[in-house]
Scaffold this active site. Structure first.
Site, PDB file in Angstrom:
ATOM      1  N   GLY A 242       0.820  -1.204   0.000  1.00  0.00           N
ATOM      2  CA  GLY A 242       0.000   0.000   0.000  1.00  0.00           C
ATOM      3  C   GLY A 242       0.851   1.250   0.000  1.00  0.00           C
ATOM      4  O   GLY A 242       2.002   1.256  -0.464  1.00  0.00           O
ATOM      5  N   SER A 243       0.313   2.303   0.548  1.00  0.00           N
ATOM      6  CA  SER A 243       0.982   3.605   0.537  1.00  0.00           C
ATOM      7  C   SER A 243       2.041   3.692   1.627  1.00  0.00           C
ATOM      8  O   SER A 243       2.054   2.908   2.585  1.00  0.00           O
ATOM      9  CB  SER A 243      -0.049   4.718   0.752  1.00  0.00           C
ATOM     10  OG  SER A 243      -0.597   4.630   2.063  1.00  0.00           O
ATOM     11  N   GLY A 247       2.216   2.239   5.544  1.00  0.00           N
ATOM     12  CA  GLY A 247       3.373   1.555   6.095  1.00  0.00           C
ATOM     13  C   GLY A 247       3.874   2.187   7.381  1.00  0.00           C
ATOM     14  O   GLY A 247       4.278   1.482   8.319  1.00  0.00           O
ATOM     15  N   GLU A 264       5.614  -3.546   1.123  1.00  0.00           N
ATOM     16  CA  GLU A 264       5.778  -3.095  -0.259  1.00  0.00           C
ATOM     17  C   GLU A 264       4.974  -1.809  -0.400  1.00  0.00           C
ATOM     18  O   GLU A 264       3.757  -1.838  -0.528  1.00  0.00           O
ATOM     19  CB  GLU A 264       5.278  -4.157  -1.246  1.00  0.00           C
ATOM     20  CG  GLU A 264       6.015  -5.480  -1.187  1.00  0.00           C
ATOM     21  CD  GLU A 264       7.408  -5.420  -1.769  1.00  0.00           C
ATOM     22  OE1 GLU A 264       7.802  -4.347  -2.274  1.00  0.00           O
ATOM     23  OE2 GLU A 264       8.114  -6.441  -1.712  1.00  0.00           O
ATOM     24  N   CYS A 298       2.560   0.183  -8.873  1.00  0.00           N
ATOM     25  CA  CYS A 298       3.594   0.686  -7.970  1.00  0.00           C
ATOM     26  C   CYS A 298       4.904   0.863  -8.710  1.00  0.00           C
ATOM     27  O   CYS A 298       5.775   1.632  -8.274  1.00  0.00           O
ATOM     28  CB  CYS A 298       3.771  -0.247  -6.767  1.00  0.00           C
ATOM     29  SG  CYS A 298       3.983  -1.969  -7.220  1.00  0.00           S
TER      30      CYS A 298
END
Length: 510
Positions: A242-243, A247, A264, A298
């Site tokens: 995700g963003s 994180g 990630e 991404c």
């Protein structure tokens, strides 16, 4: 840029229901009051169940119980489950791809490619099931053997994003299963139907090979469902995609309970184009990496750093290529660019373009919304190319939309500095036919990203290599290489067969 006709909501729902049933989804069992929508038209899709705290707790408990059996199954036998799963994915490749397109808006070839990626990771994991090897090291003591062994962790929690609604889960799940773990998956709220379809195929594989029930679960819930996985001590490893913002919230909470973490996160990916580059190859690589999946990968290319001697020529060719892109119904064969996932993505793109203009940027092509009359609640946009005078804050921040910022450089050291001058570190590329430049880009003083490519774009990673990035991207590695180790714990073993008891380092204790 040309806009294509859109399907009707009825067309999408008919295709979706047919595909879900083919994958083995029990529509009556998954129906509920949580609404889902298709980015193709903005129209409502099947509403699904919403799992509450107690139901998610039961899923984790069942996964923990199944782990106690699954961990003792020989790894090659665990691989047999993943092999059967791959066979079912192959058989239902088109069905699952249809669901991905309906929910994520990917064009058909990219949706099919995502399912192929799932099949590929299964192939890799089946082979890995016979190679979960440790090392044997020489002992300093006579009559002793020193070695390492690897053991399953337990329950693996997976939180995934909408843009790869099935593949990223499969990266984690295929390896987690052959390593002896169980999986609880919290998909994006924008991709729950995809998750149910993918999970149904795995459930069929479990039944076919007689594997234990409870090995895998799907959590259909909003953010609180993911937070429950983050905080539950029974979740031994949390893999979250995700963003960067997500994180930063997740990492300290998992660390606070001494759980393991695989992150990630964002990728503000850049490519350097040197004077020696093959411009035909470069244009093709840049346009796919920047405009493919409507800039919602991404690994999408967001920053292009071009030598000043070729910048005008290359930019003109990229702009010309952008003007030929077909935008619209991703189910049509000729479409290259589908919709953004939702209104928030569109608004984020417009805000970034407004700031880029305020910073002196020149929008050379794209940025406008199209097909709004055909589907008021869908957000199709023209991918944008923006010439920037410098790497401003808006360029250094990742905008999850098809914006390509172009900057120039005069020497390769400057190019490397510009490239590395962002907080993210996922994917990168250099286009050059100068061997020295290519080697410098790949060296420790070159790209600071987890993925560094030469003469290929930033998108399109293969399963065989570990996937992940550095800096604010999180440092995780999934998929190939030795990423299987993230799903296991090592133990160092010393076996004394000497009949004596010498101590290490010559210590004497009588």
């Amino acid at each position: 840029m040309t806009a294509q006709n859109l399907p009707t909501g009825e067309d999408i729902n008919s295709l979706l229901e047919k595909s879900l049933l083919a994958c083995g989804v029990d529509l009556d069992a998954v129906r509920g009051d949580y609404p889902t929508r298709s980015p193709l038209t903005g129209s409502p899709l099947l509403s699904v169940r919403s799992d509450d705290h107690s139901q998610i707790d039961a899923m984790i408990s069942e996964a923990q119980q199944a782990f106690l059996t699954w961990r003792d199954v020989p790894a090659p036998a665990r691989g047999a489950l993943v092999k059967r799963w791959a066979e079912l994915l192959t058989e239902h490749k088109a069905d699952l791809a249809n669901v991905i397109t309906a929910q994520a808006g990917k064009i058909t070839s990219e949706a099919l490619g995502e399912v192929q990626e799932m099949i590929d990771i299964c192939d890799l994991a089946v082979g890995q099931s016979r190679q979960l090897f440790g090392k044997t090291m020489p002992s300093e003591r006579p009559g002793h053997r020193l070695m390492e062994t690897w053991h399953p962790l337990g329950v693996v929690g997976v939180i995934s994003a909408f843009n790869f609604p099935a593949a990223v889960w499969s990266w984690n799940t295929a390896l987690a299963l052959v390593c002896g773990n169980t999986v609880v998956w919290k998909p994006s709220e924008n991709a729950q139907l995809t998750a149910l379809a993918a999970d149904a195929l795995l459930a069929r594989a479990v039944r076919d090979v007689g594997a234990p029930a409870g090995l895998h679960h799907v959590v259909c819930a909003e953010r609180a469902g993911g937070e429950q996985l983050v905080d539950d001590e029974r979740v031994a490893l949390l893999s979250a995609t995700g963003s960067v913002r997500m994180g930063k919230e997740v990492a300290p909470r998992v660390a606070g309970r001494f759980g393991r973490l695989l992150l990630e996160l964002g990728g503000n990916n850049g490519a350097i184009v040197a004077p020696s580059a093959d411009l035909d190859l470069t244009v093709r690589g840049v346009v796919f990496a920047a405009a493919g999946t409507a800039g919602q990968r991404c690994t999408s290319l967001r920053r292009l750093i071009v030598h000043e001697s070729i910048a005008d020529q290359l930019v003109d060719r990229i702009v010309a290529a952008y003007r030929t892109l077909s935008i619209g119904n991703p189910l049509d064969d000729g479409t290259l660019v589908g919709p953004l996932i939702n209104q928030a993505s569109f608004e984020g793109m417009q805000k970034a373009l407004e700031q880029a203009r305020a910073d002196g940027g020149d929008v050379l092509v794209g940025g406008s919304r199209v097909l709004a009359d055909a589907a008021e609640e869908a957000y199709y946009v023209e991918p944008a190319v923006v010439r920037m005078p410098a790497q401003t804050e808006v360029v250094r921040a990742e905008t999850f939309a098809p914006i390509l910022y172009v900057m120039t450089y005069s020497d390769f050291d400057e190019a490397i500095e510009l490239h590395n001058g962002v907080p993210q570190g996922l994917s990168s590329a250099v286009f050059t036919n100068d061997q020295a430049e290519a080697e410098r880009f790949l060296s420790s003083g070159g790209s600071d990203c987890g993925i560094a490519n030469v003469n290929i774009g930033t998108s399109g990673a293969e399963i065989g290599g570990g996937f992940g990035g550095e800096k604010e991207t999180g440092g995780g590695r999934e998929s190939g290489s030795d990423s299987w180790r993230a799903y296991m714990r090592p133990a160092t073993n010393t076996v004394n067969y000497s009949g004596e008891l010498p101590l290490a380092q010559g210590v004497k204790f009588v």
